[in-house]
Design a protein around this motif. Sequence first.
Motif, PDB file in Angstrom:
ATOM      1  N   LEU A  78     -15.126  45.113 -64.188  1.00 15.48           N
ATOM      2  CA  LEU A  78     -16.575  44.930 -64.267  1.00 15.48           C
ATOM      3  C   LEU A  78     -16.876  43.654 -65.029  1.00 15.48           C
ATOM      4  CD1 LEU A  78     -19.485  46.022 -63.882  1.00 15.48           C
ATOM      5  CD2 LEU A  78     -19.215  47.172 -66.085  1.00 15.48           C
ATOM      6  N   CYS A  79     -17.700  42.800 -64.411  1.00 13.80           N
ATOM      7  CA  CYS A  79     -18.057  41.517 -64.997  1.00 13.80           C
ATOM      8  C   CYS A  79     -19.572  41.458 -65.204  1.00 13.80           C
ATOM      9  CB  CYS A  79     -17.621  40.374 -64.086  1.00 13.80           C
ATOM     10  SG  CYS A  79     -15.850  40.343 -63.726  1.00 13.80           S
ATOM     11  N   PRO A  80     -20.063  41.918 -66.360  1.00  9.73           N
ATOM     12  CA  PRO A  80     -21.480  41.752 -66.658  1.00  9.73           C
ATOM     13  C   PRO A  80     -21.804  40.283 -66.940  1.00  9.73           C
ATOM     14  CG  PRO A  80     -20.463  43.474 -68.017  1.00  9.73           C
ATOM     15  CD  PRO A  80     -19.362  42.663 -67.395  1.00  9.73           C
ATOM     16  N   GLY A  81     -23.085  40.011 -67.139  1.00 13.19           N
ATOM     17  CA  GLY A  81     -23.514  38.625 -67.267  1.00 13.19           C
ATOM     18  C   GLY A  81     -23.233  37.968 -68.595  1.00 13.19           C
ATOM     19  N   HIS A  82     -22.849  38.745 -69.603  1.00 11.72           N
ATOM     20  CA  HIS A  82     -22.601  38.179 -70.931  1.00 11.72           C
ATOM     21  C   HIS A  82     -21.545  39.001 -71.659  1.00 11.72           C
ATOM     22  CE1 HIS A  82     -26.195  35.674 -70.558  1.00 11.72           C
ATOM     23  NE2 HIS A  82     -26.866  36.758 -70.218  1.00 11.72           N
ATOM     24  N   ASP A 120     -12.459  51.635 -68.929  1.00 12.22           N
ATOM     25  CA  ASP A 120     -13.692  51.100 -69.514  1.00 12.22           C
ATOM     26  C   ASP A 120     -14.651  50.635 -68.429  1.00 12.22           C
ATOM     27  OD1 ASP A 120     -13.252  51.231 -72.461  1.00 12.22           O
ATOM     28  OD2 ASP A 120     -11.524  49.997 -71.954  1.00 12.22           O
ATOM     29  N   ALA A 121     -14.109  50.033 -67.372  1.00 10.68           N
ATOM     30  CA  ALA A 121     -14.952  49.616 -66.252  1.00 10.68           C
ATOM     31  C   ALA A 121     -15.498  50.827 -65.505  1.00 10.68           C
ATOM     32  CB  ALA A 121     -14.162  48.722 -65.300  1.00 10.68           C
ATOM     33  N   ALA A 122     -14.656  51.817 -65.256  1.00 11.62           N
ATOM     34  CA  ALA A 122     -15.067  53.011 -64.507  1.00 11.62           C
ATOM     35  C   ALA A 122     -16.111  53.825 -65.260  1.00 11.62           C
ATOM     36  CB  ALA A 122     -13.850  53.871 -64.195  1.00 11.62           C
ATOM     37  N   ASP A 123     -16.002  53.851 -66.594  1.00  8.99           N
ATOM     38  CA  ASP A 123     -16.910  54.669 -67.407  1.00  8.99           C
ATOM     39  C   ASP A 123     -18.222  53.963 -67.745  1.00  8.99           C
ATOM     40  OD1 ASP A 123     -14.988  56.609 -67.416  1.00  8.99           O
ATOM     41  OD2 ASP A 123     -14.304  56.233 -69.471  1.00  8.99           O
ATOM     42  N   TYR A 124     -18.306  52.678 -67.464  1.00 14.14           N
ATOM     43  CA  TYR A 124     -19.444  51.901 -67.954  1.00 14.14           C
ATOM     44  C   TYR A 124     -20.781  52.362 -67.371  1.00 14.14           C
ATOM     45  CZ  TYR A 124     -22.490  48.002 -69.108  1.00 14.14           C
ATOM     46  OH  TYR A 124     -23.539  47.250 -69.572  1.00 14.14           O
ATOM     47  N   MET A 125     -20.852  52.548 -66.059  1.00 16.75           N
ATOM     48  CA  MET A 125     -22.151  52.817 -65.445  1.00 16.75           C
ATOM     49  C   MET A 125     -22.771  54.124 -65.940  1.00 16.75           C
ATOM     50  SD  MET A 125     -23.433  50.350 -63.804  1.00 16.75           S
ATOM     51  CE  MET A 125     -21.978  49.555 -63.166  1.00 16.75           C
ATOM     52  N   GLU A 180     -27.934  53.796 -60.711  1.00 17.57           N
ATOM     53  CA  GLU A 180     -27.408  54.892 -59.897  1.00 17.57           C
ATOM     54  C   GLU A 180     -26.721  54.340 -58.652  1.00 17.57           C
ATOM     55  OE1 GLU A 180     -27.259  57.984 -60.662  1.00 17.57           O
ATOM     56  OE2 GLU A 180     -28.722  58.280 -62.271  1.00 17.57           O
ATOM     57  N   LYS A 181     -27.281  53.297 -58.062  1.00 17.98           N
ATOM     58  CA  LYS A 181     -26.696  52.665 -56.878  1.00 17.98           C
ATOM     59  C   LYS A 181     -25.328  52.074 -57.218  1.00 17.98           C
ATOM     60  CE  LYS A 181     -28.094  49.151 -53.447  1.00 17.98           C
ATOM     61  NZ  LYS A 181     -29.211  48.220 -53.089  1.00 17.98           N
ATOM     62  N   LEU A 182     -25.234  51.382 -58.346  1.00 11.65           N
ATOM     63  CA  LEU A 182     -23.969  50.765 -58.745  1.00 11.65           C
ATOM     64  C   LEU A 182     -22.942  51.813 -59.165  1.00 11.65           C
ATOM     65  CD1 LEU A 182     -25.397  47.742 -60.771  1.00 11.65           C
ATOM     66  CD2 LEU A 182     -24.340  47.676 -58.494  1.00 11.65           C
ATOM     67  N   ALA A 183     -23.408  52.942 -59.669  1.00 12.19           N
ATOM     68  CA  ALA A 183     -22.489  53.995 -60.105  1.00 12.19           C
ATOM     69  C   ALA A 183     -21.713  54.601 -58.932  1.00 12.19           C
ATOM     70  CB  ALA A 183     -23.260  55.087 -60.835  1.00 12.19           C
ATOM     71  N   ASP A 184     -22.200  54.419 -57.712  1.00 13.78           N
ATOM     72  CA  ASP A 184     -21.503  54.936 -56.534  1.00 13.78           C
ATOM     73  C   ASP A 184     -20.299  54.083 -56.139  1.00 13.78           C
ATOM     74  OD1 ASP A 184     -23.245  57.061 -56.238  1.00 13.78           O
ATOM     75  OD2 ASP A 184     -24.567  56.001 -54.855  1.00 13.78           O
ATOM     76  N   LEU A 185     -20.178  52.880 -56.706  1.00 14.97           N
ATOM     77  CA  LEU A 185     -19.084  51.984 -56.351  1.00 14.97           C
ATOM     78  C   LEU A 185     -17.839  52.304 -57.181  1.00 14.97           C
ATOM     79  CD1 LEU A 185     -21.074  48.617 -56.251  1.00 14.97           C
ATOM     80  CD2 LEU A 185     -20.444  50.059 -54.301  1.00 14.97           C
ATOM     81  N   GLU A 186     -16.683  52.146 -56.568  1.00 13.99           N
ATOM     82  CA  GLU A 186     -15.424  52.287 -57.299  1.00 13.99           C
ATOM     83  C   GLU A 186     -15.098  50.945 -57.944  1.00 13.99           C
ATOM     84  OE1 GLU A 186     -10.789  53.737 -56.580  1.00 13.99           O
ATOM     85  OE2 GLU A 186     -12.233  53.730 -54.919  1.00 13.99           O
ATOM     86  N   VAL A 187     -15.018  50.930 -59.284  1.00 10.02           N
ATOM     87  CA  VAL A 187     -14.898  49.673 -60.013  1.00 10.02           C
ATOM     88  C   VAL A 187     -13.678  49.720 -60.929  1.00 10.02           C
ATOM     89  CG1 VAL A 187     -16.019  48.087 -61.647  1.00 10.02           C
ATOM     90  CG2 VAL A 187     -17.394  49.322 -59.947  1.00 10.02           C
ATOM     91  N   LYS A 220     -12.094  45.808 -55.930  1.00  7.24           N
ATOM     92  CA  LYS A 220     -12.892  46.698 -56.789  1.00  7.24           C
ATOM     93  C   LYS A 220     -13.405  45.958 -58.037  1.00  7.24           C
ATOM     94  CE  LYS A 220     -10.559  50.916 -55.203  1.00  7.24           C
ATOM     95  NZ  LYS A 220      -9.729  50.257 -54.183  1.00  7.24           N
ATOM     96  N   ILE A 221     -13.893  44.739 -57.804  1.00 10.23           N
ATOM     97  CA  ILE A 221     -14.461  43.913 -58.867  1.00 10.23           C
ATOM     98  C   ILE A 221     -15.965  43.826 -58.657  1.00 10.23           C
ATOM     99  CG2 ILE A 221     -14.466  41.660 -59.992  1.00 10.23           C
ATOM    100  CD1 ILE A 221     -11.640  41.205 -58.925  1.00 10.23           C
ATOM    101  N   LEU A 222     -16.736  44.112 -59.706  1.00 14.97           N
ATOM    102  CA  LEU A 222     -18.195  44.139 -59.625  1.00 14.97           C
ATOM    103  C   LEU A 222     -18.792  43.136 -60.612  1.00 14.97           C
ATOM    104  CD1 LEU A 222     -20.841  45.470 -58.585  1.00 14.97           C
ATOM    105  CD2 LEU A 222     -20.555  47.168 -60.416  1.00 14.97           C
TER     106      LEU A 222
END
Length: 300
Positions: A216-220, A228-233, A206-213, A173-175
């Motif tokens: 979460l590893c954003p680009g920066h 915090d990861a679950a609530d981000y999208m 919306e597409k990414l919000a359907d994933l169970e995370v 569950k890593i995105l």
Amino acid sequence: MILQTTGSVTPLLHVLGPSDLPAFLILSDLLALIDAGMSAVAPQYIREAKALLNGRGPDDLFLTHVHYDHCGAAAWLKKAFPEMRICCSEAGKDLLSRPNAVSTIGKLNHAGAGYLQQMGQADKEAPEFEVFEVDRVIEDGQSFALAPDLSLQAFATPGHTRDSMSFYLPEQKILFTGEAAGIMAPDGYIFSEWLTDYTDYMDSLEKLADLEVEILCPGHGFVLTGKDAADYMPRAIESGHRFRELIETILEQTDWDVEKAKQRIKQIEYDPLADPKQPEFAYLLNLEAKIRAVMRVCTQ
């Protein structure tokens, strides 16, 4: 939890380089890197990867997109690890065949190196960007087996750029989103990052919000875990709506003058931030693209 970190996140996941220009290393049967930052940071990525891998090299480098600050060190990583396959979308490969695009990537890496040197995050003799060949084109929905119990799934998530891809480890569950889901500032504000298309960007969220995370590893900047990861999208979606409303309001106030709107929004969104933050030249370049993307929606 919100982590501004380099080094180990879990036994599987490591962050190479500075936290604002991360290359994510997945330690599995097949070793995968996600993104390649800027050319100026290449020596640090290579040094840290070699220390972790005991003589092995990454098997694959997956690029979320070919912006200067996500692919800048790819050529240098390939020189250090010749067997490594560089992977990106068809649109990304196409961009790398365009001389103007390659020139822009090089110029921005050069300018970014100066900024990193001022911040003490790059050597004085930082390597310049070099163009590279793509070894494998990846498609939306494609899955890569990293181990018998671990797979890496690719999702097309355009909007930030046309070639933007996100990568997901469903078993863990890593995105990894690059900038397809925006970038969070230290105060929690999420910068919306549609540079090519507002509607595509919001659809990708919306597409990414359907994933169970769970990670979460954003680009920066940050790695987010747990709630915090679950609530981000959902927060990124809300931020996108608010930022579009701000752009429309400022455009109306400035009679749709892009330059005036850009400076007004910069005063609101960028100037109050403390250093370290995105270099001003890069922020303004991206902001103009975001303003024009909203203008296209408004005139449809």
